[in-house]
Design an enzyme around this catalytic site. Structure first.
Site, mmCIF file in Angstrom:
data_model
loop_
_atom_site.group_PDB
_atom_site.id
_atom_site.type_symbol
_atom_site.label_atom_id
_atom_site.label_comp_id
_atom_site.label_asym_id
_atom_site.label_seq_id
_atom_site.Cartn_x
_atom_site.Cartn_y
_atom_site.Cartn_z
ATOM 1 N N GLY A 1 66.531 20.043 31.039
ATOM 2 C CA GLY A 1 67.939 20.359 30.863
ATOM 3 C C GLY A 1 68.268 21.707 31.472
ATOM 4 O O GLY A 1 67.478 22.289 32.226
ATOM 5 N N SER A 2 69.416 22.229 31.116
ATOM 6 C CA SER A 2 69.927 23.450 31.744
ATOM 7 C C SER A 2 68.978 24.637 31.592
ATOM 8 O O SER A 2 68.686 25.344 32.559
ATOM 9 C CB SER A 2 71.286 23.800 31.139
ATOM 10 O OG SER A 2 72.193 22.735 31.297
ATOM 11 N N LEU B 1 58.447 18.979 32.902
ATOM 12 C CA LEU B 1 58.410 17.636 32.323
ATOM 13 C C LEU B 1 59.775 17.280 31.767
ATOM 14 O O LEU B 1 60.444 18.118 31.147
ATOM 15 C CB LEU B 1 57.391 17.559 31.180
ATOM 16 C CG LEU B 1 55.940 17.252 31.556
ATOM 17 C CD1 LEU B 1 55.295 18.489 32.176
ATOM 18 C CD2 LEU B 1 55.165 16.816 30.328
ATOM 19 N N CYS C 1 73.956 18.467 29.039
ATOM 20 C CA CYS C 1 75.199 18.944 29.651
ATOM 21 C C CYS C 1 75.645 18.049 30.797
ATOM 22 O O CYS C 1 76.769 17.558 30.822
ATOM 23 C CB CYS C 1 75.017 20.371 30.148
ATOM 24 S SG CYS C 1 76.463 21.017 31.025
ATOM 25 N N CYS D 1 78.761 18.420 28.419
ATOM 26 C CA CYS D 1 79.885 19.177 28.973
ATOM 27 C C CYS D 1 80.578 18.488 30.139
ATOM 28 O O CYS D 1 81.810 18.433 30.195
ATOM 29 C CB CYS D 1 79.420 20.554 29.455
ATOM 30 S SG CYS D 1 78.225 21.376 28.403
ATOM 31 N N PHE E 1 80.116 7.996 27.020
ATOM 32 C CA PHE E 1 80.551 8.250 28.392
ATOM 33 C C PHE E 1 80.109 7.171 29.375
ATOM 34 O O PHE E 1 80.522 7.186 30.538
ATOM 35 C CB PHE E 1 80.051 9.617 28.854
ATOM 36 C CG PHE E 1 80.471 10.730 27.930
ATOM 37 C CD1 PHE E 1 81.805 11.054 27.773
ATOM 38 C CD2 PHE E 1 79.533 11.426 27.184
ATOM 39 C CE1 PHE E 1 82.202 12.058 26.914
ATOM 40 C CE2 PHE E 1 79.921 12.438 26.319
ATOM 41 C CZ PHE E 1 81.262 12.756 26.180
ATOM 42 N N ALA F 1 83.848 16.440 12.296
ATOM 43 C CA ALA F 1 84.961 17.257 12.790
ATOM 44 C C ALA F 1 84.481 18.561 13.411
ATOM 45 O O ALA F 1 85.156 19.581 13.361
ATOM 46 C CB ALA F 1 85.950 17.549 11.660
ATOM 47 N N LEU G 1 85.946 16.357 17.612
ATOM 48 C CA LEU G 1 87.356 16.607 17.919
ATOM 49 C C LEU G 1 87.654 16.399 19.402
ATOM 50 O O LEU G 1 88.703 15.865 19.768
ATOM 51 C CB LEU G 1 87.752 18.015 17.497
ATOM 52 C CG LEU G 1 87.700 18.325 15.997
ATOM 53 C CD1 LEU G 1 88.385 19.655 15.713
ATOM 54 C CD2 LEU G 1 88.319 17.214 15.154
ATOM 55 N N GLU G 2 86.735 16.810 20.260
ATOM 56 C CA GLU G 2 86.957 16.615 21.696
ATOM 57 C C GLU G 2 87.009 15.130 22.040
ATOM 58 O O GLU G 2 87.880 14.686 22.793
ATOM 59 C CB GLU G 2 85.842 17.303 22.484
ATOM 60 C CG GLU G 2 85.941 18.816 22.465
ATOM 61 C CD GLU G 2 84.760 19.504 23.128
ATOM 62 O OE1 GLU G 2 84.909 20.676 23.527
ATOM 63 O OE2 GLU G 2 83.686 18.878 23.259
ATOM 64 N N ARG H 1 84.102 15.464 6.478
ATOM 65 C CA ARG H 1 83.379 15.595 5.208
ATOM 66 C C ARG H 1 83.812 16.848 4.452
ATOM 67 O O ARG H 1 84.045 16.809 3.245
ATOM 68 C CB ARG H 1 81.877 15.639 5.458
ATOM 69 C CG ARG H 1 81.040 15.824 4.193
ATOM 70 C CD ARG H 1 79.569 15.788 4.521
ATOM 71 N NE ARG H 1 79.173 16.858 5.421
ATOM 72 C CZ ARG H 1 78.826 18.074 5.029
ATOM 73 N NH1 ARG H 1 78.833 18.391 3.741
ATOM 74 N NH2 ARG H 1 78.486 18.986 5.904
ATOM 75 N N HIS I 1 102.841 37.439 35.010
ATOM 76 C CA HIS I 1 103.950 36.669 34.449
ATOM 77 C C HIS I 1 104.403 35.586 35.424
ATOM 78 O O HIS I 1 104.441 35.826 36.624
ATOM 79 C CB HIS I 1 105.112 37.608 34.142
ATOM 80 C CG HIS I 1 106.210 36.982 33.362
ATOM 81 N ND1 HIS I 1 106.056 36.598 32.052
ATOM 82 C CD2 HIS I 1 107.480 36.658 33.706
ATOM 83 C CE1 HIS I 1 107.191 36.073 31.618
ATOM 84 N NE2 HIS I 1 108.073 36.107 32.614
ATOM 85 N N GLU J 1 98.682 36.207 29.708
ATOM 86 C CA GLU J 1 99.332 37.502 29.489
ATOM 87 C C GLU J 1 99.721 37.710 28.031
ATOM 88 O O GLU J 1 100.022 38.838 27.623
ATOM 89 C CB GLU J 1 100.566 37.645 30.377
ATOM 90 C CG GLU J 1 101.778 36.848 29.918
ATOM 91 C CD GLU J 1 103.061 37.232 30.633
ATOM 92 O OE1 GLU J 1 103.240 38.420 30.974
ATOM 93 O OE2 GLU J 1 103.896 36.330 30.855
#
Length: 492
Positions: free
Chosen positions: A20-21, A40, A58, A63, A182, A196, A201-202, A219, A465, A470
């Protein structure tokens, strides 16, 4: 930490367990400084049979696909907003789940391929095998064609974690996790998301944006570990968008009906009331478990704590030549960039005479809910616990993103706050932002906070702006004052 390269008669200077990462960054950095390295990596299929290539959580089930599906949901929302801006939009526009999944998986496979090529080019030997310790300098790798014994002077454990399943009837047989979502080969339909935290949530957020019907089962609290005022605002914004929350509720069982749909029984933990509903998909998002079970760590003498590995400030386990980085270590942020930097810095300490250690403090992160939440530094609760309520000042304000005006999007939950030292230089301890493109907004402020940002500096920074970022430079109202934090004007 002295370099350990070349000591002893071993197959490799370094073996990294986990592709992984964190593991990949450590392996590639070590090779760049002259070490002989093997990596490995092995993915056990989920109960549904889902598996994936090199790159870790990820890239494959975390992600990257999450952000892509979140973007798909935002685009669907933007298409409808476009009508208000004068675009001629067909009302029949709807997503195609199969096309979305195919596009996401094609991207993931391309990253898998690039990763394999990168390891080959950098002379890291990639071994697609499940590693377990024989002793503290030896591992056995289970390969497709048998087993291979490998010795190394140094090991880095970077195996990460996998989603948990609840211990209730039908959970494993009929439920899925983010490891499956996915690449799901059918539309999720009406979905019960159990949990949650940020993953739950995502997932609920982008499923809603894609036109499905998610329900979130909670829960205890929402976004445990995050600032709870911000967490509750995130949940309220999701409820405003039509995502129901079943609060103080736990699942009891999942039963598959004759029509293939899933009957879920659940209980309110406060009232004891038992109820049920029928869903097309049940998604477990109740936390993750460190993958220590297959490693046979006892053979190496490595101690564990709550399915994680405890390390010191240099990522060293209780065995001096065995290290751990990423989600497998206990008590540190489970975030990809954290693992990447920790792995890279560890390799430099081992093979490049560096003394720089990973700083796990003030790590910025973003929750990619429909209205995104990003933060860096302390939550309001943690700042009060650490310094006392009388020593903390909270500057806050609601704001109205310019791009929300014409489509008349809700600005009710667009909110920023700075948690700061009340007296003295007014050092900023934490920044919290709820609104569009939250990750892009908070990244620069994260560098400022780590550099000693103060409220006077923030107030004397000229904002760009009209942007939402900002709004941090316009914070002048404190919670202590009791004044209304709602803006009167956008340009003054």
């Amino acid at each position: 930490m002295a370099p350990v390269q070349g000591k002893g008669n071993y197959d490799y200077d370094l073996v990294v367990i986990g592709g992984g990462s964190g593991g990949l960054s450590c392996a590639k950095e070590a090779v760049a400084h002259g070490a002989r390295v093997a990596c490995l990596d092995f993915v056990k299929p989920t109960p549904l049979g889902t598996k994936w290539g090199v790159g870790g959580t990820c890239v494959n089930v975390g992600c990257i696909p999450k952000k892509l599906m979140h973007q798909a949901a935002l685009l669907g929302e933007a298409v409808h907003e476009a009508a208000a801006y004068g675009w001629n939009v067909d009302d029949k526009i709807k997503p195609d789940w199969s096309k979305l999944v195919t596009a996401v998986q094609n991207h993931i496979k391309s990253v898998n391929w690039v990763t394999r090529v990168d390891l080959r080019d950098k002379k890291v030997e990639y071994i697609n095998g499940l590693g377990s310790f024989v002793d503290s300098h030896t591992i056995s790798a289970k390969l497709k064609g048998g087993e291979r014994t490998i010795t190394a002077q140094t090991f880095v454990i970077a195996v990460g974690g996998r989603p948990r399943y609840p211990n209730i009837p039908g959970a494993v047989e009929y439920g899925i996790t983010s490891d499956d979502l996915f690449s799901l080969d059918h539309e999720p339909g009406k979905t019960l998301v159990v949990g949650a935290g940020y993953i739950g949530l995502e997932c609920a957020g982008f499923l809603k944006g894609l036109g499905y019907e998610p329900t979130v089962m909670v829960r205890s609290i929402v976004l445990r570990g995050f600032d709870q005022q911000m967490a509750n605002l995130v949940a309220a914004a999701m409820e405003e968008r039509g995502i129901p929350f079943l609060r103080k509720t736990v699942p009891l069982s999942v039963e598959k009906q004759s029509d293939g749909r899933l009957l879920v029984k659940y209980e309110n933990t406060e009232t004891g009331e038992v109820d049920s509903d029928v869903f097309d998909t049940v998604l477990w998002a109740i936390g993750r478990k460190g993958l220590v079970d297959d490693l046979n760590l006892d053979n190496a003498g490595v101690l564990t704590h709550k399915d994680k590995i405890q390390v010191d400030c240099e990522e060293t386990t209780n065995v001096p030549h065995i290290y751990a980085v990423g989600d497998i270590i206990y008590g540190k942020p489970e975030l990809t960039p954290v693992a990447v930097l920790a792995g890279r810095l560890l390799a430099r300490r081992l093979y490049a005479d560096s003394e720089l250690r990973m700083d796990y403090v003030d790590v910025a992160t973003t929750v990619f809910t429909p209205l995104e939440y990003a933060c860096v530094g302390l939550s309001e609760e943690d700042a009060i616990k650490l310094y006392g309520a009388e020593e903390i000042e909270v500057f806050h304000g609601y704001y109205k993103p310019t791009e929300f005006f014409i489509p008349q999007k809700s600005v009710r939950y667009c909110y920023v706050k700075a948690v700061a030292q009340r007296n003295g230089e007014q050092r900023v301890y934490g920044l919290h932002y709820l609104g569009p493109v939250a990750g892009e907004v908070i990244q620069g402020f994260a560098a400022a906070l780590k550099s000693g940002l103060t409220i006077p500096t923030l107030m004397n920074t000229v904002g760009i702006h009209p942007t939402t970022a900002e709004e941090f430079t316009r914070l002048s109202i404190t919670k202590r004052s009791g004044l209304d934090p709602t803006p009167a004007s956008c340009c003054s």
